[in-house]
Design a protein around this motif. Structure first.
Motif, PDB file in Angstrom:
ATOM      1  N   LEU A  32       0.913  -1.140   0.042  1.00  0.00           N
ATOM      2  CA  LEU A  32      -0.012   0.045  -0.171  1.00  0.00           C
ATOM      3  C   LEU A  32       1.041   1.264   0.001  1.00  0.00           C
ATOM      4  CD1 LEU A  32      -2.893   1.362   0.150  1.00  0.00           C
ATOM      5  CD2 LEU A  32      -2.655   0.961   2.620  1.00  0.00           C
ATOM      6  N   LEU A  33       0.674   1.855  -1.041  1.00  0.00           N
ATOM      7  CA  LEU A  33       1.533   3.496  -1.029  1.00  0.00           C
ATOM      8  C   LEU A  33       0.737   4.328  -0.466  1.00  0.00           C
ATOM      9  CD1 LEU A  33       3.038   2.793  -4.641  1.00  0.00           C
ATOM     10  CD2 LEU A  33       4.206   1.961  -2.560  1.00  0.00           C
ATOM     11  N   GLU A  34       1.372   5.191   0.202  1.00  0.00           N
ATOM     12  CA  GLU A  34       0.565   6.296   0.817  1.00  0.00           C
ATOM     13  C   GLU A  34       1.716   7.576   0.743  1.00  0.00           C
ATOM     14  OE1 GLU A  34      -2.657   7.465   1.699  1.00  0.00           O
ATOM     15  OE2 GLU A  34      -1.427   9.159   2.134  1.00  0.00           O
ATOM     16  N   ALA A  35       1.012   8.663   0.294  1.00  0.00           N
ATOM     17  CA  ALA A  35       1.859   9.811  -0.067  1.00  0.00           C
ATOM     18  C   ALA A  35       1.923  10.336   1.723  1.00  0.00           C
ATOM     19  CB  ALA A  35       1.250  10.722  -0.864  1.00  0.00           C
ATOM     20  N   GLY A  36       1.169  10.163   2.168  1.00  0.00           N
ATOM     21  CA  GLY A  36       1.285  11.006   3.610  1.00  0.00           C
ATOM     22  C   GLY A  36       2.042  10.161   4.501  1.00  0.00           C
ATOM     23  N   GLN A  37       1.828  10.471   5.717  1.00  0.00           N
ATOM     24  CA  GLN A  37       2.353   9.712   6.861  1.00  0.00           C
ATOM     25  C   GLN A  37       1.488   9.345   7.967  1.00  0.00           C
ATOM     26  OE1 GLN A  37       5.868  12.063   7.429  1.00  0.00           O
ATOM     27  NE2 GLN A  37       5.008  13.026   9.041  1.00  0.00           N
ATOM     28  N   ARG A 242       4.122   9.091  -8.724  1.00  0.00           N
ATOM     29  CA  ARG A 242       4.209   9.998  -9.762  1.00  0.00           C
ATOM     30  C   ARG A 242       3.775   9.586 -11.381  1.00  0.00           C
ATOM     31  NH1 ARG A 242       8.149  13.432 -10.905  1.00  0.00           N
ATOM     32  NH2 ARG A 242       9.597  13.030  -9.116  1.00  0.00           N
ATOM     33  N   GLU A 243       3.740   8.306 -11.387  1.00  0.00           N
ATOM     34  CA  GLU A 243       3.365   7.881 -12.696  1.00  0.00           C
ATOM     35  C   GLU A 243       3.208   6.358 -12.649  1.00  0.00           C
ATOM     36  OE1 GLU A 243       5.517   7.879 -17.149  1.00  0.00           O
ATOM     37  OE2 GLU A 243       6.536   8.802 -15.367  1.00  0.00           O
ATOM     38  N   ILE A 244       2.317   5.759 -13.498  1.00  0.00           N
ATOM     39  CA  ILE A 244       2.129   4.205 -13.530  1.00  0.00           C
ATOM     40  C   ILE A 244       2.804   3.973 -14.898  1.00  0.00           C
ATOM     41  CG2 ILE A 244       0.684   2.203 -13.652  1.00  0.00           C
ATOM     42  CD1 ILE A 244      -1.493   3.997 -12.005  1.00  0.00           C
ATOM     43  N   LEU A 245       3.848   2.998 -14.579  1.00  0.00           N
ATOM     44  CA  LEU A 245       4.673   2.348 -15.892  1.00  0.00           C
ATOM     45  C   LEU A 245       4.047   1.331 -16.518  1.00  0.00           C
ATOM     46  CD1 LEU A 245       7.903   2.987 -13.849  1.00  0.00           C
ATOM     47  CD2 LEU A 245       7.064   4.508 -15.433  1.00  0.00           C
ATOM     48  N   VAL A 258       8.080   8.777  -5.637  1.00  0.00           N
ATOM     49  CA  VAL A 258       9.026   9.838  -4.997  1.00  0.00           C
ATOM     50  C   VAL A 258       8.805   9.743  -3.693  1.00  0.00           C
ATOM     51  CG1 VAL A 258       7.792  11.719  -5.577  1.00  0.00           C
ATOM     52  CG2 VAL A 258      10.074  12.008  -4.742  1.00  0.00           C
ATOM     53  N   ASP A 259       9.767   9.616  -2.749  1.00  0.00           N
ATOM     54  CA  ASP A 259       9.739   9.565  -1.297  1.00  0.00           C
ATOM     55  C   ASP A 259       9.541  10.875  -0.839  1.00  0.00           C
ATOM     56  OD1 ASP A 259      10.855   7.478   1.513  1.00  0.00           O
ATOM     57  OD2 ASP A 259      10.540   9.785   1.535  1.00  0.00           O
ATOM     58  N   ARG A 260       8.577  11.599  -0.043  1.00  0.00           N
ATOM     59  CA  ARG A 260       8.211  12.903   0.034  1.00  0.00           C
ATOM     60  C   ARG A 260       9.418  13.464   1.038  1.00  0.00           C
ATOM     61  NH1 ARG A 260       3.938  13.496   2.684  1.00  0.00           N
ATOM     62  NH2 ARG A 260       3.967  15.699   2.976  1.00  0.00           N
ATOM     63  N   GLN A 261       9.860  12.348   1.818  1.00  0.00           N
ATOM     64  CA  GLN A 261      10.946  12.951   2.956  1.00  0.00           C
ATOM     65  C   GLN A 261      12.284  13.130   2.447  1.00  0.00           C
ATOM     66  OE1 GLN A 261      10.200  12.790   6.896  1.00  0.00           O
ATOM     67  NE2 GLN A 261       8.551  13.868   5.597  1.00  0.00           N
ATOM     68  N   THR A 262      12.824  12.087   1.530  1.00  0.00           N
ATOM     69  CA  THR A 262      14.152  12.111   1.092  1.00  0.00           C
ATOM     70  C   THR A 262      14.365  12.595  -0.478  1.00  0.00           C
ATOM     71  OG1 THR A 262      13.758   9.864   0.315  1.00  0.00           O
ATOM     72  CG2 THR A 262      14.446   9.836   2.471  1.00  0.00           C
ATOM     73  N   ALA A 415       6.082  20.206  -5.493  1.00  0.00           N
ATOM     74  CA  ALA A 415       7.480  20.594  -5.084  1.00  0.00           C
ATOM     75  C   ALA A 415       8.107  19.333  -5.408  1.00  0.00           C
ATOM     76  CB  ALA A 415       7.323  20.560  -3.562  1.00  0.00           C
ATOM     77  N   HIS A 416       7.563  18.221  -5.947  1.00  0.00           N
ATOM     78  CA  HIS A 416       8.250  16.857  -6.362  1.00  0.00           C
ATOM     79  C   HIS A 416       8.407  16.817  -8.049  1.00  0.00           C
ATOM     80  CE1 HIS A 416       7.531  16.092  -2.107  1.00  0.00           C
ATOM     81  NE2 HIS A 416       6.254  16.581  -2.156  1.00  0.00           N
ATOM     82  N   GLY A 417       8.188  17.770  -8.460  1.00  0.00           N
ATOM     83  CA  GLY A 417       8.369  17.715 -10.026  1.00  0.00           C
ATOM     84  C   GLY A 417       7.188  17.276 -10.762  1.00  0.00           C
TER      85      GLY A 417
END
Ligand SMILES: Cc1cc2nc3c(=O)[nH]c(=O)nc-3n(C[C@H](O)[C@H](O)[C@H](O)COP(=O)(O)OP(=O)(O)OC[C@H]3O[C@@H](n4cnc5c(N)ncnc54)[C@H](O)[C@@H]3O)c2cc1C
Ligand code: SF4
Length: 535
Positions: A32-37, A242-245, A258-262, A415-417
């Motif tokens: 499960l990918l979640e942009a928040g924390q 960011r995108e589904i490949l 993209v990891d929002r922290q690093t 901010a993440h392009g």
């Protein structure tokens, strides 16, 4: 990089939480990918007093941890009505972390707008097909309420005891009876007794600030522990898709994050990809996933992705009930709304509205906003009026219109392009007619209440009360819709979208129970297709 998951679910709100739990329980290895924390219950600001907060809570300070600054400015509105706003969140649990949990089943007719009312389109599925999944979700999340025997509001078989009517709500019920308007106990995913290892509600009235005991349903409080217990579950926080490949057949193969922290970039590979980012962000993600196989965006050969943005138009009226004037202030916090006025003008399109009642929390006396004055006199007026204050919140159905849409701006990135979403939304004549009908309904009720009315829903509809739907719609025809009746992309068979963006049309009912039922049904379908080795 070396691992390929059975399924990758993007977004951990209502849709993603239930999807992850169902897939894990069916034996799939799920990420499960979640942009928040995560926000731990102890970090909620629900019980802060207004004076503990810089702006007394009026600028959303209590919800701040759920809406990080890198999100707020990354959107543009273009050619849109002024009262329109969309809700995008970034936190584990999505908006279930601070929702109000009113859970209403759509009626059979709500899936058949074209056949029954001659407007919009029919859904590719019926109420009867979805009913078992409504039941399953209701039993998992715990819903209090009643079966009120209404065709317009079908009921489940197992409810927890309903919330009691408060003083002002009894008065409302009596006032509405001669009009033939029903005031019924609300159906909410709030526990009126302990259930599924979660405690009962302690009636603090802070549901929309975050519940620190999980008496209200949230995915971190209920679905994610169940997913984790299977041993099949991996959660990645701060993982912004960011995108589904795609592979050489144009099938989904991985999610670029993209990891929002690093700021670190990575690819997460999976056999099935389920998008649950909510209406605006799901459309954005698909539109940003362009390739030579999908030049208009992933799963968008129809051109429907991003179109048909709609949801609820809304407005509130505040009334002071003269009958309760001078009654000493008492604690009536409760669990925000306790009662509901279901749609009662059933034969006309402009009757598609219902009222939620008293969903303000009393810890912040919302009527103070409407009163003039300051100092001790002002405080005493606010206090004196508190027991007699009643709020009616109207929620009306907006029509699904292809011109109302989400696009992406390739020239402006966050901010993440990542290219930002652009919203274009205008209410049309029938929406405005519905709003006027809702306003006249509220006026009629207020007249019978014989109260002092502070505001009257305003002149123009506002949208969408955090109930956006429609931008990756289901349909029978792949030329005019993006998904089939199982929320599966017509173009890309291992791609599913199960948040509110999959709705064909809306209704006056809140959308989330239907989102969770659709997500459960889609999860079951994924399991079947996996067993048949078709995915
Ligand atoms: C104050 C409030 C009250 C509400 N009350 C009710 C109610 O009473 N009844 C009702 O039915 N509904 C209510 N709602 C609406 C309800 O919360 C939403 O309909 C529901 O949460 C939608 O679920 P979802 O999974 O589609 O989206 P969300 O809950 O918004 O979850 C989407 C998740 O996806 C994540 N995400 C987005 N983009 C990406 C990306 N690119 N990569 C990774 N992750 C991403 C987000 O961080 C978020 O966690 C309310 C909402 C609010 C805010
Ligand atoms: S009223 Fe009940 S459900 Fe709502 S926040 Fe308080 S304890 Fe939780």
């Amino acid at each position: 990089m070396s691992r390929t998951y059975d399924a990758c679910v993007i977004g951990s709100g209502a849709a993603g939480g239930v999807m992850a739990k169902e897939l894990c329980e069916a034996g799939a290895k799920v990420i499960l990918l979640e942009a928040g924390q995560k926000v731990a219950p102890g970090q909620f600001r629900s019980h802060c007093w207004p004076y503990d907060l810089e702006f007394r809570g009026l600028r959303g300070e209590k919800q701040e941890p759920f809406y990080p600054t890198d999100l707020k400015d990354s959107i543009r509105f273009e050619d849109s009505d002024s009262g329109v706003g969309v809700d995008r969140i970034r936190v584990v649990g999505g908006r279930t972390l601070h929702w109000n949990a009113v859970v209403l089943r759509y009626a059979a007719a709500d899936f058949r707008e074209r056949s029954e009312r001659g407007i919009e389109e029919d859904w590719p599925i019926s109420y009867e097909e979805l009913a078992p999944y409504y039941e399953r979700v209701e039993q998992t999340i715990g819903v209090c309420g009643n079966d009120d025997g209404l065709e317009i509001l079908p009921a489940g078989k197992h409810y927890l005891p309903p919330l009691p009517f408060r003083c002002s709500e009894e008065i409302l019920k009596k006032a509405c009876e001669p009009m033939g308007v029903r005031v019924i106990p609300v159906r909410k995913a709030v526990l009126t007794r302990p259930y599924d290892q979660r405690p009962a509600c302690h009636y603090c009235g802070h549901c929309m600030d975050g519940c620190d005991v999980s008496a209200i349903f949230s995915t971190p409080g209920s679905m994610l522990p169940k997913a984790r217990a299977t041993g099949n579950f991996t959660l990645r926080e701060n993982a912004l898709a960011r995108e589904i490949l795609v592979d050489k057949q144009g099938l989904a193969r991985a999610v670029s994050i993209v990891d929002r922290q690093t700021g670190k970039e990575e690819e997460i590979r999976a056999r099935v990809i389920v998008v649950c980012c909510a209406t605006v962000e799901s459309a954005r993600l698909l539109l940003n996933s362009r390739s030579r196989y999908h030049p208009a965006g992933l799963g968008n050969s129809s051109g429907a992705v991003g179109r048909y943005l709609h949801g609820h138009l809304s407005g509130q009226v505040h009334v002071y009930l003269e009958g309760l004037a001078g009654v000493p202030p008492f604690n009536q916090d409760g669990a925000t709304d306790h009662v509901y006025i279901p749609r009662y003008r059933t034969s006309t399109n402009d009757g598609a509205f219902g009222f939620q009642v008293n969903f303000d929390s009393y810890m912040f006396p919302n009527h103070a906003r409407s009163l003039l004055g300051y100092g001790a006199q002002f405080k005493s007026a606010v206090r004196r009026m508190q027991p007699g204050f009643l709020m009616l919140g109207g929620f009306g159905k907006v029509l699904a219109n292809p011109e109302n849409r989400v696009t992406v701006d390739p020239h402006r990135v966050d901010a993440h392009g990542i290219p930002i979403p652009v919203i274009r939304f205008r209410f049309d004549e029938s929406d405005v007619a519905l709003f006027r009908s809702m306003r006249s309904g509220a006026q009629e009720i207020c007249e019978r209440l014989k109260g002092t009315v502070f505001d009257h829903l305003g002149d123009q509809p506002r949208g969408f009360a955090s109930h956006e739907v429609g931008t990756v719609r289901m349909g029978r025809d792949p030329k005019t819709s993006a998904l089939n009746g199982y929320c599966q992309s017509h173009d890309v068979k291992n791609l599913f979208v199960t948040d509110g963006s999959c709705f064909t049309t809306s209704s006056e009912k809140n959308p989330t129970l239907t989102i969770m039922a659709l997500s459960t049904r889609a999860a079951e379908r994924i399991g079947e297709l996996r067993k048949r080795r078709e995915l």
